[in-house]
Design an enzyme around this catalytic site. Structure first.
Site, PDB file in Angstrom:
ATOM      1  N   LYS A  71      79.709 -47.241 -56.139  1.00  0.00           N
ATOM      2  CA  LYS A  71      79.890 -47.650 -54.738  1.00  0.00           C
ATOM      3  C   LYS A  71      81.049 -46.893 -54.094  1.00  0.00           C
ATOM      4  O   LYS A  71      82.035 -46.584 -54.749  1.00  0.00           O
ATOM      5  CB  LYS A  71      80.153 -49.159 -54.678  1.00  0.00           C
ATOM      6  CG  LYS A  71      80.325 -49.670 -53.252  1.00  0.00           C
ATOM      7  CD  LYS A  71      80.317 -51.180 -53.200  1.00  0.00           C
ATOM      8  CE  LYS A  71      80.743 -51.676 -51.814  1.00  0.00           C
ATOM      9  NZ  LYS A  71      79.880 -51.216 -50.719  1.00  0.00           N
ATOM     10  N   GLY A  72      80.902 -46.614 -52.796  1.00  0.00           N
ATOM     11  CA  GLY A  72      81.875 -45.806 -52.064  1.00  0.00           C
ATOM     12  C   GLY A  72      83.305 -46.275 -52.249  1.00  0.00           C
ATOM     13  O   GLY A  72      83.607 -47.462 -52.159  1.00  0.00           O
ATOM     14  N   ILE A 115      77.723 -54.365 -44.603  1.00  0.00           N
ATOM     15  CA  ILE A 115      78.778 -54.675 -45.572  1.00  0.00           C
ATOM     16  C   ILE A 115      80.114 -54.128 -45.048  1.00  0.00           C
ATOM     17  O   ILE A 115      81.146 -54.790 -45.149  1.00  0.00           O
ATOM     18  CB  ILE A 115      78.471 -54.025 -46.953  1.00  0.00           C
ATOM     19  CG1 ILE A 115      77.064 -54.371 -47.449  1.00  0.00           C
ATOM     20  CG2 ILE A 115      79.545 -54.410 -47.970  1.00  0.00           C
ATOM     21  CD1 ILE A 115      76.773 -55.807 -47.622  1.00  0.00           C
ATOM     22  N   CYS A 148      80.134 -42.675 -42.485  1.00  0.00           N
ATOM     23  CA  CYS A 148      81.076 -43.726 -42.084  1.00  0.00           C
ATOM     24  C   CYS A 148      81.486 -43.520 -40.631  1.00  0.00           C
ATOM     25  O   CYS A 148      81.626 -42.392 -40.178  1.00  0.00           O
ATOM     26  CB  CYS A 148      82.349 -43.674 -42.935  1.00  0.00           C
ATOM     27  SG  CYS A 148      82.075 -43.403 -44.672  1.00  0.00           S
ATOM     28  N   ILE A 178      68.210 -40.007 -47.407  1.00  0.00           N
ATOM     29  CA  ILE A 178      68.947 -40.390 -46.213  1.00  0.00           C
ATOM     30  C   ILE A 178      69.834 -41.602 -46.508  1.00  0.00           C
ATOM     31  O   ILE A 178      69.495 -42.432 -47.359  1.00  0.00           O
ATOM     32  CB  ILE A 178      68.000 -40.741 -45.033  1.00  0.00           C
ATOM     33  CG1 ILE A 178      67.087 -41.926 -45.367  1.00  0.00           C
ATOM     34  CG2 ILE A 178      67.199 -39.532 -44.617  1.00  0.00           C
ATOM     35  CD1 ILE A 178      66.232 -42.426 -44.208  1.00  0.00           C
ATOM     36  N   GLY A 217      65.155 -49.677 -47.424  1.00  0.00           N
ATOM     37  CA  GLY A 217      63.963 -50.287 -48.014  1.00  0.00           C
ATOM     38  C   GLY A 217      62.715 -49.481 -47.690  1.00  0.00           C
ATOM     39  O   GLY A 217      62.773 -48.476 -46.964  1.00  0.00           O
ATOM     40  N   GLY A 236      65.495 -43.190 -49.965  1.00  0.00           N
ATOM     41  CA  GLY A 236      65.096 -43.943 -48.778  1.00  0.00           C
ATOM     42  C   GLY A 236      63.821 -44.701 -49.071  1.00  0.00           C
ATOM     43  O   GLY A 236      62.726 -44.196 -48.889  1.00  0.00           O
ATOM     44  N   GLY A 237      63.974 -45.909 -49.582  1.00  0.00           N
ATOM     45  CA  GLY A 237      62.818 -46.786 -49.758  1.00  0.00           C
ATOM     46  C   GLY A 237      61.983 -46.540 -50.992  1.00  0.00           C
ATOM     47  O   GLY A 237      60.840 -47.002 -51.066  1.00  0.00           O
ATOM     48  N   GLY A 289      67.644 -47.268 -54.301  1.00  0.00           N
ATOM     49  CA  GLY A 289      68.625 -48.105 -53.623  1.00  0.00           C
ATOM     50  C   GLY A 289      68.221 -49.560 -53.584  1.00  0.00           C
ATOM     51  O   GLY A 289      68.349 -50.299 -54.564  1.00  0.00           O
TER      52      GLY A 289
END
Lengths: 262, 305
Positions: free
Chosen positions: B47-48, B73, B132, B193, B219, B245-246, B267
């Site tokens: 996580k970032g 978040i 960000c 993405i 998703g 991406g999904g 993800g």
């Protein structure tokens, strides 16, 4: 050990308006603790996120858990259609439950409001199992006189009831019922809406009694990675070193003084 | 046929297979190690991490939408010191590739983290999240301006000892210009993405579903957009592209690779089924066997008109 599996529905009953009781056959019933929850997954491929539902009861010998939930939207409405023999994806057991060890030999007050009542049954039963003579009082608040789980609670504890509309028990909030009961608790466990938890926390502080509350928040992962279900904490949290704890893994049960309910 | 060669090479780093887990959906691996053997994964992206702890946004941070979810978040994280002390030691023993995602409010914050990670053992790749909101640019993501992207990429490369993957935001008019800017700045790879900015309104309460009003959409509902952008980016640059991406299934992963991805990242699917990354690895191998493909990397960009 947490796992995701496809569970068989043992039975399902509607126990009040919009409130359902679902028994599932799962592999983890033996490990499940009072105050823990499971993630339920819809069969609808467009509603992907799990619905967190607290564990109301476990039958460890038969390998079953009981979930009592309210229809809150299309996802839970789908669950309410399940019948014996149907299958549903479930992940569990999740989260930290109530510290039952602390309850042994104490006068314990369990406070449940609305759909926060079901986990109080699991807590009452867990305390009784460890200490058959335990002095357990349940204060439960309903909207009206539907009193779901009242008989189950009465079998394992003294029960005081409030209803919002005065149709049964004390007319008012569950805290009115607590005051009416003359309870003199040495320990409090509670689950319910935030406004109730705030009142419980205040009551416990006034009485100088240790208190543990079960929090609720929208979740995505349910296992502590996404940080979607945070609650504000009074001190620096262990995970991110800010003041936000994860309801799914640091909770859902927290010492009341550690949660900022303002 | 003999077994499929599942290895892929990203910026000189060999991954045992092309399946990665995405930043922000996997912690630093520990939580999902209760479900799966992390050593089977190509890599975990942590996580970032910022230079100091970030609070993130208030609740509610999550909203479900049809075929996906929105999140705000706000990149809550404990900061690089805690990460290095507590999380990295676990992850580097996990037996998978290790990618560390870096976040910042402004360019200097990124450079401080990248500099701090310089020379740290057990980090295979850095992933720089340029989606960000940039404080100095009035909250606009710095990843939306090609000139800024090129400059940030160049500076990250200057401070980094590990290869740098630039993670692109899809919230741009032309993803090709951003991909080209990354390559011009010396990026070793790009990933895309990130989530697409969206909004949900609770019509009963007549208010926003998320505390931040907007959130990132992810998703399966974003997959066609992601496949298109991976295709466009991969045709523009010669550095490797990590597609995401999904992705829910191995078939989805194959689609991204055919579009030009050298590796893929899982993800939101982790939240729905922690076993998805393993199912994707197995399914990719099965697909290759079924199609007589000796090495999974042959799939990259193999789509034809």
């Amino acid at each position: 050990m947490k796992r995701k599996e496809t569970a068989a529905v043992v039975s399902q009953d509607r126990i009040a308006d919009g409130i359902f009781s679902l028994w599932l056959q799962v592999s983890f019933a033996k490990e499940a603790e009072a105050g823990q929850f499971v993630s339920l997954f819809t069969a609808d491929g467009t509603r992907l996120l799990p619905r967190p539902v607290s564990i109301c009861e476990t039958d460890k010998d038969a390998g079953r858990i009981r979930l009592v939930y309210r229809i809150a939207g299309a996802g839970t409405e789908g669950f309410s259609k399940l019948k014996a023999g149907d299958r549903i994806d479930v992940m569990g057991p999740l989260g930290r439950g109530f510290p039952i060890d602390l309850a042994l030999g104490k006068r314990v007050l369990l406070i449940g409001g609305g759909i926060g009542i079901p986990p109080m049954l699991s807590a009452a039963k867990a305390i009784r199992l460890r200490d058959p003579d335990a002095a357990v009082t349940c204060a439960v608040g309903y909207r009206t006189n539907d009193r779901y789980l009242y008989n189950d609670l009465s079998a394992v504890s003294d029960v005081v009831v409030s209803t919002d509309d005065g149709s049964y028990g004390v007319h008012g909030t569950v805290m009115d019922a607590v005051r009416f009961s003359d309870a003199d608790p040495q320990l409090i466990f509670a689950c319910g809406p935030k406004v109730m938890l705030r009142a419980v926390k205040e009551y416990a502080k006034t009485k100088g009694v240790p208190c543990f509350i079960s929090m609720e928040e929208r979740m995505a992962c349910g296992v502590g990675v996404c940080l979607g279900c945070i609650c504000q904490t009074t001190g620096i949290d262990e995970h991110s070193h800010v003041k936000k704890a994860r309801v799914c893994t640091d909770g859902p049960v927290f010492p009341a003084e550690e949660v900022d309910l303002t | 046929m003999t077994d499929v060669n599942m290895q892929v090479v990203i910026a000189g780093v060999t991954l045992k297979n092309p399946v990665i887990t995405s930043s922000g959906t996997y912690g630093a691996g520990r939580e999902y190690s209760e479900f799966i053997d992390l050593s089977r994964l190509g890599a975990v992206t942590a996580k970032g991490i910022a230079d100091v702890p970030w609070e993130g946004n208030p609740a509610p941070r999550i909203a479900e939408v049809s075929g996906g979810m929105l999140n705000c978040i706000g990149l809550q994280n404990p900061g690089v010191d805690v990460f290095l002390e507590r999380d990295l030691p676990f992850l580097r023993e996990a037996g998978c590739g290790v990618i560390v995602n870096v976040v910042g409010h402004e360019p200097d914050e990124y450079y401080r983290v990248v500099d701090r990670l310089n020379g740290v053992q057990g980090i295979d790749l850095l992933e720089i999240n340029i989606s960000c909101p940039n404080v100095k640019a009035g909250g606009l993501a710095l990843g939306t301006d090609p000139a800024v992207v090129e400059e940030v990429t160049r500076n990250c490369k200057r401070y980094a000892s590990q290869p740098c993957i630039m993670k692109l935001t899809p919230n741009v008019t032309d993803i090709r210009a951003i991909a080209a800017a990354c390559e011009a700045g010396g990026a070793d790879a790009i990933s895309l993405i990130n989530s697409i900015t969206g909004m949900k309104i609770d019509i009963e309460r007549q208010t926003f579903a998320l505390s931040n009003r907007t959130g990132g959409l992810s998703g399966p509902c974003v997959k066609p957009v992601a496949v298109r952008m991976v295709y466009e980016a991969a045709r523009t640059v010669s550095i490797p592209v990590i597609g995401m991406g999904g992705i829910m299934t191995a078939d989805d992963a194959v689609e991204f690779m055919l579009a030009g991805a050298s590796a893929v990242s899982i993800g939101m699917a982790n939240f729905i089924d922690p076993y998805v990354p393993l199912k994707v690895i197995d399914g990719l191998r099965d697909y290759c066997i079924r199609h007589g493909i000796a090495s999974v990397s042959e799939l990259t960009g193999a789509v034809h008109a």
